[in-house]
Design a protein around this motif. Structure first.
Motif: not given
Length: 181
Positions: A2-22
Motif C-alpha cells: 500500500a502506498c499513499k499519494s504524495s502531493a505534487s504541484f503537477l497532480s491532476g495534469l499528468l497523463k499516461c502517454g499510452s492509455c491517456g489515464y491519470a
C-alpha cells in the motif's frame, strides 16, 4: 504494498502517454514514483512502470514555466490591457441589452459569461505573480519562489495536460485565447 499519494504541484495534469489515464505521484518510504491509474486501477494499460521520476517531471515543468514567466512583465501588462478591454466590452454589451431581441440576448449573455471567465483567469494570474511597482523595472516573483499550492494553481492556469511516455514529457499548453467567440 500500500502506498499513499504524495502531493505534487503537477497532480491532476499528468497523463499516461499510452492509455491517456491519470498518472499520480505515489510514495513508498522515501521514494516517490509515478503510477498510471489505467494500469493499477483499471488494468487496461500496457505500461508496466513509468521510467520518468516525479522530481525530474517537476524540474522540467518548473523550467518551462520559469521561461514563460521571464516574459511575465509583458504578459502582465497585456493582461491589464485585456482586462480593460473586457470591462469596456461588457459595458457595451450591457448597454445593448435594452435594445436586443431574445436571440441577440442569448449571444450577449454567452459572450458576457465568456468574458467574465477570462477576467477571473487574468486576475488569478496577476495575484500569483504581482509585479513590484517600486522600481523602474518591476521584478516578478519567480516560479520557484511560489508555495506548492501556488505552483499548482499557476500550472493549472497554463497547462492543459502533461503526457508521459517513458522518460519523455510532452506539455500541452492551454490556448491563450478562446477560439469560439
Amino acid at each position: 504494498t500500500a502506498c499513499k499519494s504524495s502531493a505534487s504541484f503537477l497532480s491532476g495534469l499528468l497523463k499516461c502517454g499510452s492509455c491517456g489515464y491519470a498518472v499520480s505521484v505515489k510514495r513508498a518510504g522515501s521514494r516517490r514514483y509515478l503510477c498510471c491509474s489505467g494500469r493499477y486501477n483499471l488494468h487496461i494499460c500496457s505500461v508496466r512502470t513509468m521510467s520518468a521520476r516525479p522530481d525530474e517531471a517537476e524540474y522540467i515543468v518548473e523550467n518551462e514555466i520559469s521561461l514563460l514567466i521571464e516574459n511575465g512583465l509583458k504578459l502582465l501588462s497585456e493582461s491589464r490591457r485585456r482586462l480593460t478591454e473586457i470591462e469596456t466590452e461588457i459595458e457595451n454589451l450591457m448597454r445593448r441589452c435594452s435594445l436586443a431581441a431574445e436571440t441577440s440576448m442569448k449571444y450577449i449573455n454567452r459572450r458576457i459569461s465568456q468574458l467574465e471567465q477570462e477576467k477571473q483567469v487574468l486576475r488569478r494570474w496577476e495575484n500569483l505573480f504581482p509585479a513590484s511597482t517600486s522600481s523602474p523595472a518591476p521584478r516578478l516573483r519567480s516560479f520557484r519562489e511560489l508555495a506548492k499550492d501556488e505552483k499548482k494553481e499557476a500550472a493549472s492556469l497554463l497547462i492543459r495536460r502533461i503526457e508521459i511516455r517513458g522518460r519523455d514529457l510532452e506539455i500541452y499548453w492551454k490556448a491563450e485565447k478562446s477560439a469560439d467567440v
